[in-house]
Enzyme design. Structure first.
Site, PDB file in Angstrom:
ATOM      1  N   LYS A   1      45.779 -61.189 -46.141  1.00 13.03           N
ATOM      2  CA  LYS A   1      44.411 -61.225 -45.618  1.00 13.03           C
ATOM      3  C   LYS A   1      43.443 -60.412 -46.483  1.00 13.03           C
ATOM      4  CE  LYS A   1      45.836 -62.028 -40.827  1.00 13.03           C
ATOM      5  NZ  LYS A   1      45.594 -61.671 -39.409  1.00 13.03           N
TER       6      LYS A   1
ATOM      7  N   TYR B   1      42.223 -70.931 -37.048  1.00 14.18           N
ATOM      8  CA  TYR B   1      42.516 -70.138 -35.847  1.00 14.18           C
ATOM      9  C   TYR B   1      42.002 -70.825 -34.580  1.00 14.18           C
ATOM     10  CZ  TYR B   1      44.177 -66.007 -38.407  1.00 14.18           C
ATOM     11  OH  TYR B   1      44.915 -65.119 -39.165  1.00 14.18           O
TER      12      TYR B   1
ATOM     13  N   ASN C   1      44.907 -56.838 -40.097  1.00 12.64           N
ATOM     14  CA  ASN C   1      46.334 -56.491 -40.070  1.00 12.64           C
ATOM     15  C   ASN C   1      47.122 -57.051 -41.262  1.00 12.64           C
ATOM     16  OD1 ASN C   1      46.301 -59.141 -39.271  1.00 12.64           O
ATOM     17  ND2 ASN C   1      47.551 -58.874 -37.442  1.00 12.64           N
TER      18      ASN C   1
ATOM     19  N   HIS D   1      49.295 -62.716 -42.209  1.00 14.43           N
ATOM     20  CA  HIS D   1      49.560 -63.692 -41.149  1.00 14.43           C
ATOM     21  C   HIS D   1      50.846 -64.422 -41.503  1.00 14.43           C
ATOM     22  CE1 HIS D   1      49.004 -67.044 -38.363  1.00 14.43           C
ATOM     23  NE2 HIS D   1      49.441 -67.807 -39.351  1.00 14.43           N
TER      24      HIS D   1
ATOM     25  N   GLU E   1      49.952 -75.333 -40.081  1.00 18.20           N
ATOM     26  CA  GLU E   1      49.316 -74.372 -40.987  1.00 18.20           C
ATOM     27  C   GLU E   1      49.568 -74.715 -42.456  1.00 18.20           C
ATOM     28  OE1 GLU E   1      49.278 -70.593 -37.901  1.00 18.20           O
ATOM     29  OE2 GLU E   1      50.597 -70.506 -39.649  1.00 18.20           O
TER      30      GLU E   1
HETATM   31  P1  CMP Z   1      47.516 -63.284 -36.939  1.00 16.03           P
HETATM   32  O1  CMP Z   1      48.970 -63.102 -37.015  1.00 16.03           O
HETATM   33  O2  CMP Z   1      46.802 -63.817 -38.125  1.00 16.03           O
HETATM   34  O3  CMP Z   1      47.179 -64.192 -35.670  1.00 16.03           O
HETATM   35  C1  CMP Z   1      45.953 -64.121 -34.980  1.00 16.03           C
HETATM   36  C2  CMP Z   1      45.137 -62.953 -35.401  1.00 16.03           C
HETATM   37  O4  CMP Z   1      44.151 -62.551 -34.473  1.00 16.03           O
HETATM   38  C3  CMP Z   1      46.008 -61.715 -35.539  1.00 16.03           C
HETATM   39  O5  CMP Z   1      46.871 -61.840 -36.619  1.00 16.03           O
HETATM   40  C4  CMP Z   1      44.975 -60.626 -35.628  1.00 16.03           C
HETATM   41  O6  CMP Z   1      44.369 -60.557 -36.927  1.00 16.03           O
HETATM   42  C5  CMP Z   1      43.937 -61.148 -34.645  1.00 16.03           C
HETATM   43  N1  CMP Z   1      44.102 -60.515 -33.321  1.00 16.03           N
HETATM   44  C6  CMP Z   1      45.078 -60.726 -32.438  1.00 16.03           C
HETATM   45  N2  CMP Z   1      44.881 -59.981 -31.318  1.00 16.03           N
HETATM   46  C7  CMP Z   1      43.735 -59.307 -31.524  1.00 16.03           C
HETATM   47  C8  CMP Z   1      42.989 -58.382 -30.749  1.00 16.03           C
HETATM   48  N3  CMP Z   1      43.401 -58.007 -29.547  1.00 16.03           N
HETATM   49  N4  CMP Z   1      41.865 -57.883 -31.281  1.00 16.03           N
HETATM   50  C9  CMP Z   1      41.449 -58.277 -32.506  1.00 16.03           C
HETATM   51  N5  CMP Z   1      42.113 -59.161 -33.299  1.00 16.03           N
HETATM   52  C10 CMP Z   1      43.243 -59.655 -32.811  1.00 16.03           C
END
Ligand code: CMP
Length: 139
Positions: A11, A51, A114, A117, A128
């Protein structure tokens, strides 16, 4: 065990912090084979399409803004049980809950920013992979 393909995104937070090479080394050390890779700068609409399952959630706007804020690396990884194994190597969505030694424990900033993904199931991986690499074989 079966040979699987999964979609990963390194990311924008991890790329801008200079962690791209280190995260690819983690893939290598866990014997994931890179089948396809592309450095992308997603549009807001592309991030929203990717998403779409999260549309309507409180973090959707912020997440799709973040995901379109800078370069990201999309990759197809192949290996035995690649989908679940990559999820283990990534760690929990929230880095505060991620196990030690996982990518998110090392490199993630927050539950949203984070670092990485990974597809969460075979059906998701199929969607995906074809979203970013139309025409590529899924298995
Ligand atoms: P990802 O694994 O890419 O899948 C969905 C994404 O949404 C996740 O990683 C985070 O980047 C984001 N995400 C999921 N839960 C939250 C949350 N509670 N607050 C903000 N971002 C979130």
């Amino acid at each position: 065990m079966s040979l699987e393909r999964t979609l990963t995104i390194i990311k924008p937070d991890a790329i801008s912090a200079g962690h791209l090479g280190d995260i690819i080394k983690v893939f290598d050390s866990h014997r994931f084979k890179v089948v396809a890779a592309r450095l992308v700068k997603l549009s807001k609409a592309e991030a929203e399409g990717f998403y779409a399952v999260h549309r309507g959630k409180p973090f959707f706007e912020s997440l799709t803004h973040f995901m379109s804020s800078g370069p990201a690396m999309v990759m197809v990884l192949e290996g035995e049980s690649a989908i679940t194994r990559l999820r283990e190597v990534m760690g929990a969505t929230d880095p505060a809950k991620a196990a030690s030694g996982t990518i998110r424990k090392f490199y993630a900033e927050s539950v949203e920013r984070n670092a990485i993904h990974g597809s969460d199931a075979p059906e998701t991986a199929a969607f995906e992979i074809s979203y970013f690499f139309p025409g590529i074989e899924l298995q």
